[in-house]
Design a protein around this motif. Structure first.
Motif, short mmCIF file in Angstrom:
data_model
loop_
_atom_site.label_atom_id
_atom_site.label_comp_id
_atom_site.label_asym_id
_atom_site.label_seq_id
_atom_site.Cartn_x
_atom_site.Cartn_y
_atom_site.Cartn_z
N ALA A 31 0.82 -1.22 0.00
CA ALA A 31 0.00 0.00 0.00
C ALA A 31 0.85 1.26 0.00
O ALA A 31 0.31 2.36 0.14
N ASP A 90 1.62 5.47 3.59
CA ASP A 90 1.73 4.15 4.20
C ASP A 90 3.07 3.46 3.92
O ASP A 90 3.13 2.38 3.32
N HIS A 125 1.75 -1.10 6.86
CA HIS A 125 1.47 0.28 6.45
C HIS A 125 2.41 1.27 7.14
O HIS A 125 2.57 2.40 6.67
N ASP A 131 -7.37 0.49 4.09
CA ASP A 131 -7.70 -0.91 4.34
C ASP A 131 -9.16 -1.04 4.73
O ASP A 131 -9.52 -1.09 5.91
N ASN A 166 -7.27 -0.85 -1.66
CA ASN A 166 -6.38 -1.90 -1.17
C ASN A 166 -7.07 -3.24 -1.34
O ASN A 166 -8.06 -3.55 -0.66
N THR A 194 -9.57 -6.96 3.60
CA THR A 194 -9.36 -5.95 2.55
C THR A 194 -10.18 -6.39 1.34
O THR A 194 -10.73 -7.50 1.31
N HIS A 222 -1.98 -3.30 -2.95
CA HIS A 222 -2.05 -4.12 -1.73
C HIS A 222 -2.14 -5.60 -2.09
O HIS A 222 -2.91 -6.35 -1.50
#
Length: 257
Positions: A9, A23, A71, A155, A177, A190, A212
């Protein structure tokens, strides 16, 4: 506006005259054990940081949506300059000030820095008991004169919170994500394939970028899996799925209308 996926991310944004790092997970490959109670014991991150000409270690601004270690990690806390302005969600300030960062702002609702306006948005990091245990998460909407409206969802699964953010802000570019991260019990925490498809159908005129994936052991949907799923839903090529280090640029009026 430029958006570059670094890994997982971690994003590099060039937006409204600012260089923004989102992140940051900067640890080396396989430094961290697998997340507990997950479907495999592969160490994290699964991949190294990409080689890139972007100097993402020297941003004008940091955004951290929440402090889970994929993150915000110890490498980021140690390696990044301590005087970089940092935006976070309320309740996370002590994590950053405790690491020595001196310019931390918890965004309750809205914040403006230089020419960029930021709005924090809520999300749901899973459902039921697992969602509760995952804690509070946030996304951020960025607006600036002459730039497309950008929504970084954070997220969250697809639920009322991101749907409301899209309705309220009408973003032209949306970063979600994905990866369908999950534990041995419960639903994904997620977005999975159906969630990403729902975002695209909810915002058909926006550029949707899915990140992600491929870096964390409990993200069970790979970027290849997501592309295949979207193709099966007649959404082939309608969601951008960048490789690590890949970037996209969008001008004013970036929507697909």
């Amino acid at each position: 506006m430029k958006i570059q996926l670094i890994r997982n991310a971690t994003l590099w944004l060039e937006y409204g005259g600012l260089n923004i790092l989102v992140d940051p997970m900067l640890m080396d490959k396989e430094v961290m054990p697998a997340f507990p109670n997950t479907p495999n014991d592969l160490r994290n991150p699964r991949v190294s940081l990409p080689e890139t000409e972007t100097d993402y270690m020297d941003p004008d601004l940091l955004i951290v949506t929440h402090t889970h270690p994929d993150h915000w990690d110890e490498a980021a806390a140690k390696q990044l300059r301590k005087d970089i302005p940092l935006l976070c969600q309320p309740g996370d300030e002590a994590v950053f000030t405790g690491a020595g960062f001196t310019n931390v702002t918890a965004v309750d609702d809205k914040h403006e820095y230089h020419s960029v306006r930021f709005a924090r948005t809520p999300g749901q990091h899973g459902t039921g008991e697992i969602g509760e245990r995952m804690g509070k998460v946030s996304g951020f909407v960025l607006e600036a004169d002459g730039e497309p409206v950008l929504y970084i969802a954070g997220d969250t699964i697809w639920c009322e919170e991101p749907a409301e953010a899209i309705r309220q802000y009408q973003p032209e570019v949306i970063v979600v994500n994905a990866g369908g991260a999950r534990f041995l019990q419960g639903d994904p925490i997620t977005m999975d394939g159906p969630d990403v498809a729902a975002v695209k159908r909810h915002a058909p005129d926006a550029h949707v970028i899915a990140v992600h994936m491929d870096a964390i052991n409990h993200c069970m949907m790979s970027s290849v899996d997501l592309a295949s799923y979207l193709a099966s839903e007649q959404l082939d090529g309608q969601v951008l799925i960048p490789r690590d280090g890949e970037s996209f640029e969008f001008g004013p009026g970036a929507g697909l209308k």
